[in-house]
Design an enzyme around this catalytic site. Structure first.
Site, short mmCIF file in Angstrom:
data_model
loop_
_atom_site.label_atom_id
_atom_site.label_comp_id
_atom_site.label_asym_id
_atom_site.label_seq_id
_atom_site.Cartn_x
_atom_site.Cartn_y
_atom_site.Cartn_z
N GLY A 1 -85.58 8.76 -22.42
CA GLY A 1 -85.41 7.38 -21.96
C GLY A 1 -85.78 7.26 -20.50
CG ASN A 2 -87.17 3.97 -18.89
OD1 ASN A 2 -86.54 3.03 -18.45
ND2 ASN A 2 -87.96 3.88 -19.96
NE ARG A 3 -82.76 5.78 -11.72
CZ ARG A 3 -83.08 5.72 -10.43
NH1 ARG A 3 -84.06 6.47 -9.95
NH2 ARG A 3 -82.42 4.91 -9.62
#
Ligand code: CTP
Length: 421
Positions: free
Chosen positions: A219-221
């Protein structure tokens, strides 16, 4: 530009909070708190049935004002007329099927319906009821009548209803209704502009997740805040908004059609479908460029031995695909979160990306460990395919969102083929 909520909140305006008799009446307590804590003078007007769910002492204590459903108290003050006349906004949450029917018919058999007839202030109705009641032709006709007369009727949220049922009919989250109240209280003028009326805009928000197995993902932030700010400001300026939300934990903006997705492939399908009749598509989501070549149906166990390296395959580039297909009159906007490196600074990376992707506009912002993601602020340079460069100074994400819509609207004005959808 949309005035930030904090600035709007400093003006004490008179709000009538109507509460109809549905189980969601308890959520109106939270809305009351949001309104009073932001400095507004709130008078709660429940219906008789609403008082079966939440009693008058709760409303009176939290609003600091007397509470009645009837027109027979303090008759010398003519409350059935004065309460509506003196209001700057009347919001009804929850608005039940019965309340919508009475309001549409122009009945005045209690203080709330009398208030709805006498007020000339903006009226916001937040329906909540069972799906069958919401979808019944009688309710839909009443909603259409009320909207034609100028009331803002929110679409109910989709989700768990009373008991085991679920579907459309949930009261939108109090935060979302509060945001809609602030937009109406801002009144006509630039803060509640109408320059996007008749336009359909699609915004993607959040960050995709690419699953390795049922519990693990890449995933990412991205928090989704910038995309949600884009959706909120477009709604405030009158647009119809489809919000494609990837793994966002924020309340749905009231009035937006929200499509929830998890992966890049799901996001691509949802965005392309919504883009078919859109006047603008803004890709604010952080889309994973790669996904695991294999996605297991069962959890990967460490007892299976040393892990094999995770093989990745490329995801479709949604922005490039949107820009590459014929999209006459549709403005395609991308976002690029960049860091400078040895091959170039933030803007040179942005220009190269704009050229590579073929979008009409690219919002370039510098990211670091402490800026650009979860926070409420952002700063950016918006690059145009026509060579323009607009600097948006550091400020709330809503201000950047408004600047983006200004640039999109300017392109519609110069594009003869753009047509309100
Ligand atoms: N984007 C997209 N599909 C992808 C990746 C990105 O539509 N598979 C969109 C994003 O929503 C954003 C823009 O492209 O609007 C730029 O995203 P970014 O991740 O900065 O671009 P990349 O092409 O992935 O470039 P980089 O190599 O810098 O990650």
């Amino acid at each position: 530009m949309t005035t930030p909520a904090s600035a709007q909140a400093s003006q004490a305006l008179r709000v009538v909070l109507g509460v109809a008799g549905g189980i969601a009446a308890y959520k109106a307590v939270e809305l009351l708190r949001l309104l009073t804590e932001s400095g507004h003078d709130v008078r709660v007007v429940p219906t008789r049935s609403a008082l079966e769910f939440v009693g008058a002492p709760t409303w009176a204590a939290l609003s600091g004002r007397p509470v009645t459903a009837e027109v027979w108290g303090d008759v010398h003050e003519v409350p059935h007329v004065r309460v509506g006349q003196q209001a700057d906004l009347v919001v009804v949450a929850p608005a039940t099927a019965d309340l919508l029917a009475r309001a549409a018919a122009g009945l005045a058999d209690d203080l709330l319906t009398s208030t709805l007839l006498t007020t000339r202030a903006p009226v916001l109705l937040a329906p909540a009821m069972h799906t069958e009641m919401w979808q019944h032709p009688a309710t839909q006709a009443n909603v259409a009548t009320l909207r034609k007369r100028g009331a803002v009727v929110l679409d109910p949220a989709v989700g768990r209803l009373t008991g085991a049922d679920s579907g459309p009919g949930r009261l939108p989250e109090p935060q979302a209704i509060f945001a809609a109240c602030l937009r109406l209280l801002a009144g006509p003028g630039p803060a509640a502009g109408t320059d996007l009326v008749g336009r359909h805009v699609v915004v993607s928000a959040g960050g995709t997740r690419e699953h390795l197995d049922p519990v693990r993902f890449l995933g990412n932030r991205s928090s989704g805040r910038q995309g949600y700010a884009l959706a909120e400001t477009a709604l405030a300026r009158g647009a119809r908004v489809t919000l494609v939300a990837a793994n966002v934990a924020l309340p749905d903006p009231a009035g937006a059609a929200v499509v929830r997705v998890v992966s890049a492939q799901q996001l691509r399908a949802a965005v392309l479908e919504a883009a078919a009749d859109a006047d603008a598509v803004v890709m604010a989501a952080a889309v994973a460029d790669f996904r695991p070549a294999e996605q297991r149906d069962t959890k990967i166990k460490k007892s299976a031995g040393d892990p094999a390296p995770v093989a990745l395959v490329r995801n479709p580039d949604v922005l490039a695909e949107l820009a590459a297909r014929p999209h006459d009159g549709q403005v395609v906007v991308g976002f690029a979160a960049e860091t400078g490196d040895e091959t170039g600074d933030v803007l040179s990376h942005g220009r190269a990306k704009l050229a590579a992707k073929g979008a009409d506009l690219l919002v370039v912002n510098e990211v670091g460990h402490d800026r650009g993601f979860e926070g409420p602020d952002n700063a950016a340079v918006v690059l145009g395919a026509d060579g323009t460069e607009v600097d948006v100074p550091h400020g709330p994400k809503e201000a950047l969102a408004d600047a983006v819509w200004d640039l999109v609207a300017a392109r519609w004005r110069t594009e003869p083929s753009a047509s309100p959808g």
